[in-house]
Design a protein around this motif. Structure first.
Motif, PDB file in Angstrom:
ATOM      1  N   CYS A 320     102.587  60.594   0.621  1.00 34.73           N
ATOM      2  CA  CYS A 320     101.586  59.690   1.572  1.00 34.73           C
ATOM      3  C   CYS A 320     101.390  58.350   1.392  1.00 34.73           C
ATOM      4  CB  CYS A 320     100.238  60.649   1.964  1.00 34.73           C
ATOM      5  SG  CYS A 320      99.395  60.698   0.450  1.00 34.73           S
ATOM      6  N   GLN A 322      98.006  55.778   1.442  1.00 32.99           N
ATOM      7  CA  GLN A 322      96.844  55.750   1.921  1.00 32.99           C
ATOM      8  C   GLN A 322      96.602  54.290   1.801  1.00 32.99           C
ATOM      9  OE1 GLN A 322      94.673  57.841  -1.058  1.00 32.99           O
ATOM     10  NE2 GLN A 322      95.289  59.813  -0.397  1.00 32.99           N
ATOM     11  N   TRP A 324      93.179  51.518   1.709  1.00 33.78           N
ATOM     12  CA  TRP A 324      91.635  51.550   1.137  1.00 33.78           C
ATOM     13  C   TRP A 324      91.147  50.123   1.427  1.00 33.78           C
ATOM     14  CZ3 TRP A 324      89.220  55.607  -1.623  1.00 33.78           C
ATOM     15  CH2 TRP A 324      89.988  56.653  -1.916  1.00 33.78           C
ATOM     16  N   LEU A 333      88.297  55.153   2.044  1.00 28.68           N
ATOM     17  CA  LEU A 333      89.752  55.725   2.425  1.00 28.68           C
ATOM     18  C   LEU A 333      89.810  55.489   4.001  1.00 28.68           C
ATOM     19  CD1 LEU A 333      92.824  56.575   2.256  1.00 28.68           C
ATOM     20  CD2 LEU A 333      91.925  58.947   1.778  1.00 28.68           C
ATOM     21  N   SER A 336      95.389  57.585   6.249  1.00 25.36           N
ATOM     22  CA  SER A 336      96.291  58.280   5.356  1.00 25.36           C
ATOM     23  C   SER A 336      97.527  58.647   6.192  1.00 25.36           C
ATOM     24  CB  SER A 336      95.490  59.658   5.018  1.00 25.36           C
ATOM     25  OG  SER A 336      96.165  60.298   3.910  1.00 25.36           O
ATOM     26  N   GLY A 397      88.007  58.624   4.039  1.00 19.55           N
ATOM     27  CA  GLY A 397      88.800  59.940   3.574  1.00 19.55           C
ATOM     28  C   GLY A 397      88.543  61.114   4.489  1.00 19.55           C
ATOM     29  N   PRO A 424      92.238  64.146   5.402  1.00 19.95           N
ATOM     30  CA  PRO A 424      91.615  62.656   5.676  1.00 19.95           C
ATOM     31  C   PRO A 424      91.440  62.342   7.542  1.00 19.95           C
ATOM     32  CG  PRO A 424      93.052  62.813   4.090  1.00 19.95           C
ATOM     33  CD  PRO A 424      93.201  64.057   4.520  1.00 19.95           C
TER      34      PRO A 424
END
Length: 1388
Positions: A320, A322, A324, A333, A336, A397, A424
């Protein structure tokens, strides 16, 4: 409080080529991508997936043919139109993109492990298999080579000055134990670490950092070098430091990862190698490894590329990416991208776009290219009613941080409540249904949609400590799984929750250049959302918005085109009926059941889903000129319109650009709220302003009382606007929140409340937000006066009413402080009745209503109404307090006299109140006030006792004189008796009360005569002798009256008084001669001649006086009356001829001066126009650079140039101010005020010559005096007093056969008048008379028009007078027809 919203994505499947991709590079200018594998390098078009150019690396021998080779670096070189790649075998190869030819420019025998180019592509860094660094230029010329691992710390080594030991230093929260703590051994790098160096450059290209595995400790260490290859710093030992390393483009920090025993963190390092902050990744222990860290171009988003360490049950590894972001020192976050466990879908190359900060490029192992474009958005509830909580959802997130701004303002990263999910979150959408906008749905990374709604329970329960929950958190109602095959992460975007279980989203179309609109709703399985309707859209959708109030749907394509989404009507239910049903959820369930029972499918329901072009009310097609990532629907001037904001701060309303400096915007109710890069927050009413009005409002700077503008902190953005609560929530660049009550929202709500007679809400809001309470009345005076009873009933508070009364003032706040914005109808204002003042009107109206309702309850407010009036009615207020003392109120709710008096003392100064109480002549009231004051009883009690002992009128006189009310004191003193008249006379003389005193005494009394004599003496002292004579004459003082009339030269009254006292002829003759002399000094020659002829019996002296005064006709009458023809030859004719010559000379000099000034004025104006056309700034005015070259004492007075001394000119009167301004004018060539001085001089000449036409009221001077003139340096000639009538002079000359002189004078005067009349339009053009109109016409240029528009306004009244042409009296008959060419008379 912004989220990342996916605008669009591009997927190009199965890029043609052998092998698995190993490196990726972007060609931004060409819009293509470069992909290198273990076999070849190829350039692809991502839109079509076709190969643009390709080169085989195995055919040339740069990589082995068995596919075991590896490409360690790939870089596009835009200037060279080529690409550079480095292989693990040590070859540096340049790929010519035009010819497809490969060329090896260098080789390293020990192999290469990494390649990194500087941001400016001037330097390149290679790391070799021998753990060395080779620095080369862009032409691959070696600069230096050095080892990665060095013992030296670098030039930035810390210096210890020897102050104390480590054991004595402060160690912060770690405590004293930190001093004895031994240094921990750094553990070697993890087993999965590839041991390869990582090279990263700072954004400015001045330094670069290398992360390598130390050969001595086996742990990674970061070292920093500059462009010259000089080591700058070495990082401190960091246990668990991993391979990922990326320098923030802004240059402040480097990002890496660190594995702790109980957490996995992203850590940040400074240039000196010290750690500076971190955040924890949401991972379990030893769950995943961080392959790379990637900062985007503007340093706002950090990408973390993760890969599981252990395989799942199927033996595959999950991958994955991510994204941020940070705000207020908290890392969120936001996105995702879960690529699943399919090895072919795992990314092998990830990079950010160098030009588009929020575009991410990926290439998977299965040779699939992916590009994602994000945009910033604020997810807020959009209903405009009071039931909406103004919720804002922030993705963090697997949590959603929800803040309800209607109830509280919670600064991030805190929130009102959190929503915890199992995966997420990538998207959040609020329900687009009226009165249910607080509900939201979240689209998670695992493809589920979680629906949250409000708890149906009662009021929030109180907790043990007495506090209660203001807002109930949302609760999870249902979780849907989406039955949609996702070929790549984030295949669905722009999720909208329409109603109930109905969702809409955008997916990829059949072509890369198309999109698909999909309606998601449950099928047979109530927990699964399936695509029941799909509509292909010719274009890539980047925005999908819905307006909650009208349920309108619109979308925007990537080229800026706007389309309106239309819904069809099914056989049984329509969407409109479902949305408007009392229970929409129940109606939708019934509709779904009926559709299923009737064998209808959801596809039938959406069969008529269609798109149409967006058009305005005139039917014209409208689109955004450029793509706008942020879009909203609103109503502008009654027409639905689409608003869009670009990444470059341009705000559009359809195809009209409203502003180019907008940082954020929000639509709430009828208002558009925007923040600008000029650090302002604008709030504009959409229904009152059209598109042009919005443009004008956003373009102007705003005045002092512009309610639409508010200054804010630099970088502020709109988070949300709380509907009907007048609050705007702004977020600062560092992340904190500020809540402001924007003046436009507040005043709009106040006006609405006042129109609906909701005075209490308006009063409380105005008091809370410090709005002037005068607006309650000024908004609509007529309505307020008609509803005073409603106003008092709603406030129902004595303190509130008193506050309103004390705030009253005469200023009209609805036009001064709070003017209505442009486009709003202005209320017609009515003047107050009988011209009364506003404060008096309001006080009387409220007092009358309060007295009629309950005078005891509103006692204090009634007193306030008396005191607050323009002329305070303190006596009346004190009398009412005295009545309260005599008759105390019965029952509850009233106030006694003590409380009322105490309140009055709070409003009025105690000494003033004591004086006013004394003026009521009520000693009981005086004692009551004095007891509340700080006065000593020993002082006021004797004074009051003395007053009580006096007679009533003399007592009141004493009180009034003590209070300095002299008019009343005189009235009372006049009634006190004859013995007090001397005191009254003295009071009249001291206070000058003569007129009032004469009205108090009978005209035939002795007191009246005494007052008249005193008044006459006062008038004589003030140089008003004639009025003094009248007073003395009427009271019988004839001698004094005669002296007064003689002093005033009032000869008729003086003769009448002299005859009344029977003065002898000799004395009368002396009096006549004395008066004649005074009249001659005043140039009243005709009247002086009457006195000499009739009363002094001296006709010869009378004739000479008339000749000296140029009264030719009257002089001839007396000559012939007394038969003295000899005087005609000796005195009359010489004076007449001399006057004619002087008059002719004077007119000629005036005409010459006028012609000279006129010519010079034309030259000055022509130079001014030339400067304007050449765009040369003018030095016009006292502030020009050459102003100091001219004398401040030089000026023009009466069109002449005088030399003045530095005298101080008083500016107390307008006459003196004009005189002082005229002194500043100078006729000196080149002076800044020359044009104005010339214009003023020409006007004076025209006025003086025009006066020579003659009028009967003009005074006549002597010939000697008339001929006295001054020839000034400027050439102007002016008489020192009024000129003679030309016609009378011409008639006298003709009578005595001096036709040549008369004809010459008439011709000269006629020619001067004609020249001046013709020059008036030239000297005073029409445009300069009425104002500063721009110079237009075929001969005008852009510069001349601009210069005319930029002329400053007149600085004073003098400028206005100069620009006004003089008036010439053409109707005055002055010419003699005897000298006309067609005259029948012939002179011999």
């Amino acid at each position: 409080m912004r989220n990342l919203k996916l605008l669009k994505s591009l997927q190009s499947s199965e890029l043609q080529g052998p092998g698995s991709p190993q490196c990726l590079s972007l060609r931004v200018d060409a819009g293509t991508v470069l992909v290198a594998s273990q076999y070849s390098i190829a350039e692809f078009n991502p839109q079509t997936g076709q190969v643009v150019s390709e080169g085989s690396l195995t055919a040339e021998g740069y990589l082995p043919a068995d596919g075991s080779g590896c490409v360690v670096g790939l870089q596009d070189l835009a200037e060279l139109e080529s690409a550079c790649l480095a292989t693990a075998g040590g070859d540096v190869v340049v790929f010519d993109l035009d010819t497809g030819r490969l060329e090896c420019v260098g080789s390293v025998a020990t192999g290469l492990t990494a390649m990194s180019w500087s941001p400016d592509e001037e330097l390149v860094i290679f790391t070799t298999g021998e753990e060395t660094i080779i620095m080369m230029t862009k032409s691959f010329e070696p600069i230096t080579e050095f080892a990665i691992h060095q013992d030296d710390f670098g030039e930035g080594k810390f210096i210890t000055v020897g102050w104390g030991k480590k054991e004595t230093q402060f160690h912060g929260s770690e405590g004293k134990e930190a001093a004895q703590r031994k240094a921990q051994n750094v553990k070697p790098a993890a087993e999965w670490d590839d041991r390869r160096p990582r090279v990263t450059w700072r954004g400015d290209g001045q330094v670069f950092a290398v992360s390598g595995v130390c050969p001595w400790t086996g742990a990674r260490k970061v070292r920093v070098w500059n462009r010259e290859g000089v080591l700058q710093a070495t990082s401190e030992p960091v246990d668990g430091l991993e391979q990922a390393l990326c320098w923030k483009p802004s240059g402040s920090l480097m990002a890496s990862t660190q594995r702790h025993p109980n957490k996995h963190s992203v850590v940040f390092m400074e240039k000196n190698g010290l750690l500076h902050g971190d955040f924890t990744l949401p991972l379990r222990k030893d769950q995943a490894k961080v392959k790379e860290l990637l900062w985007n171009n503007d340093s706002k988003v950090l990408g973390v590329w993760l890969e599981d360490l252990t395989a799942g049950e199927d033996g595959r590894i999950d991958t994955c990416v991510q994204l941020w972001t940070v705000a207020n020192f908290h890392w969120y976050l936001k996105q995702s991208l879960d690529f699943g466990t399919d090895p072919s879908q795992a990314p092998v190359c990830v990079c950010w776009d160098p030009e588009r900060p929020l575009r991410l490029h990926l290439v998977t192992r299965g040779r699939t290219y992916l590009a994602y474009d994000w945009g910033w958005t604020t997810e807020r509830s959009q209903w405009t009613g009071a039931l909406d909580d103004a919720d804002v959802a922030v993705i963090d997130g697997d949590k959603i941080l929800v803040t309800s701004f209607r109830h509280s303002t919670v600064p991030p990263p805190m929130c009102s409540f959190e929503l915890q999910l199992s995966s997420p979150v990538n998207q959040v959408t609020f329900l687009c249904q009226p009165q249910r906008t607080n509900q939201l749905a979240a689209f998670t990374a695992n493809g589920n949609i979680a629906v949250y709604g409000q708890d149906s329970g009662g009021e929030p329960e109180k907790v043990a400590n007495g506090f209660r929950t203001v807002t109930r958190p949302l609760v999870l109602q249902k979780t849907f799984s989406v039955a949609f095959h996702q070929q790549a992460p984030l295949s669905l975007r722009h999720l909208l929750w329409l109603q109930g279980d109905l969702f809409m989203a955008v997916g990829s179309g059949l072509l890369p250049t198309s999109s698909a609109l999909m309606v998601l709703c449950p099928g047979q399985d109530a927990d699964t959302l399936s695509v029941r309707c799909r509509l292909e859209v010719d274009g890539v959708v980047i925005s999908l918005v819905r307006r909650c109030s009208t349920q309108s749907l619109a979308l925007q394509l990537e080229d800026g085109r706007i389309r309106k989404l239309l819904w069809g009507q099914p056989a049984t239910f329509t969407l409109g009926r479902l949305l408007c049903a009392p229970d929409p959820k129940k109606s939708w369930t019934m509709a779904r059941r009926n559709l299923l029972d009737a064998s209808y499918s959801y596809c039938d329901y959406c069969a008529e889903l269609s798109l149409e072009e967006w058009r305005d009310s005139s039917g014209c097609l409208v689109n955004f000129p450029v793509p706008c990532p942020q879009m909203a629907l609103c109503s502008v001037d009654g027409q639905e319109c689409a608003l869009g904001l670009t990444d470059r701060a341009r705000l559009f309303a359809a195809d009209v650009e409203l502003a180019s400096n907008v940082s954020s915007f929000a639509v709430c109710d009828d208002f558009l709220v925007v923040t600008t890069h000029s650090h302002t927050c604008r709030c504009l009413r959409l229904s009152a302003l059209g598109l042009k009005g919005l443009q004008a409002a956003l373009a102007r700077d705003g005045g002092q009382n512009d309610e639409t503008l508010r200054r804010v902190e630099r970088g502020s953005r709109v988070v949300t606007v709380v509907s009907q609560d007048m609050r705007v929530v702004l977020q600062m660049p560092r992340g904190n929140l500020e809540t402001v009550h924007h003046r436009a929202l507040v005043l709009a709500q106040l006006r609405q409340w006042l129109d609906s007679l909701r005075f209490r809400e308006a009063f409380e809001c105005m008091r809370k937000l410090r709005i002037d309470l005068n607006l309650i009345y000024d908004h609509n005076p007529k309505v307020f006066l008609e509803n005073t009873r409603t106003f008092l009933a709603q406030l129902d508070s004595i303190n509130s009413i008193n506050l309103f009364l004390t705030e009253l003032r005469e200023e009209d706040t609805s036009s001064s402080m709070y003017p209505r914005p442009e486009g709003r109808p202005q209320l017609r204002r009515q003047a107050h009745i009988s011209g009364r003042k506003k404060v008096d009107v309001v006080c009387d109206a409220l007092r009358g209503t309060m007295e009629a309702a309950d005078p005891n309850k509103f006692c204090l407010s009634i007193l306030t109404a008396h005191v607050k009036k323009t002329t305070p009615e303190l006596e009346i207020a004190l009398q009412k307090v005295h009545k309260l003392r005599a008759n105390p109120p019965e029952g509850d709710g009233g106030v006694n006299a003590e409380e009322a008096l105490k309140y009055l003392l709070f409003l009025v100064n105690v000494n003033d109140l004591y004086e006013h109480s004394l003026g009521t002549y009520d000693f009981d009231l005086v004692l009551m006030v004095a007891e509340k004051s700080q006065k000593d009883p020993k002082e006021y009690l004797p004074f009051l006792n003395t007053l009580k002992s006096l007679e009533i009128n003399y007592q009141r006189y004493t009180i009034d004189k003590h209070l300095k009310r002299y008019g009343k004191a005189l009235i009372h003193l006049s009634k006190s008796g004859e013995e007090h008249f001397p005191e009254a006379l003295q009071l009249v003389k001291e206070q000058k009360l003569y007129s009032q005193a004469l009205r108090l005494y009978p005209p035939d009394g002795a007191h009246y005569k005494a007052l008249s004599r005193a008044y006459a003496k006062h008038l004589l002292d003030r140089q008003q002798a004639e009025q003094a004579g009248l007073l003395l004459w009427r009271c019988g003082e004839l001698d004094g009256a005669l002296e007064a009339f003689a002093a005033a030269a009032s000869w008729r009254n003086a003769v009448c008084v002299a005859q009344q006292i029977q003065m002898s002829d000799d004395k009368l003759a002396l009096l006549a001669r004395d008066l004649a002399g005074k009249l001659s000094e005043q140039r009243r020659y005709t009247e002086a001649a009457v006195l000499l002829d009739q009363y002094a019996k001296d006709y010869e002296e009378a004739i000479l006086v008339l000749i000296s005064g140029a009264a030719w006709e009257e002089a001839l009458r007396l000559i012939h009356t007394h038969d003295r023809a000899d005087i005609t030859e000796t005195d009359l004719k010489p004076a007449l001829f001399e006057a004619a010559s002087a008059q002719t000379f004077l007119v000629e000099m005036q005409a010459a001066a006028f012609s000279r000034h006129r010519t010079r004025l034309a030259v000055v104006r022509q130079r001014k126009e030339d400067k304007a056309r050449m765009n040369v700034p003018e030095d016009d005015g006292p502030d020009c650079a050459d102003a100091e070259l001219y004398s401040e004492a030089s000026g023009v007075t009466s069109a002449s140039e005088y030399s003045h001394s530095n005298s101080r000119v008083s500016s107390r009167s307008s006459k003196n101010r004009r005189k002082a301004e005229r002194k500043k004018l100078s006729l000196k060539e080149g002076s800044p005020t020359e044009e104005r001085a010339l214009t003023y001089a020409l006007g004076e000449i025209v006025t003086s010559v025009d006066k020579m036409r003659g009028e009967p009221s003009y005074a006549r001077g002597t010939v000697d005096t008339f001929c006295r003139f001054t020839l000034l340096g400027s050439g102007c000639l002016f008489a020192l007093f009024a000129a003679e009538e030309v016609r009378a002079l011409l008639e006298a000359l003709v009578l005595f056969r001096s036709d040549e002189r008369a004809e010459e004078l008439q011709l000269v005067f006629q020619e001067a008048l004609r020249a001046m009349e013709e020059a008036v339009p030239e000297v005073w053009p029409q445009g300069a008379r009425g104002g500063r109109a721009p110079l237009m016409g075929p001969s005008s240029t852009a510069n001349s028009i601009t210069a005319s528009l930029q002329q400053p306004p007149p600085a004073s009244q003098q400028d206005v007078e100069i620009s006004t042409p003089p008036t010439m009296r053409s109707a005055v008959k002055w010419k003699l027809d005897l000298f006309e060419t067609n005259s029948p008379f012939v002179f011999v």
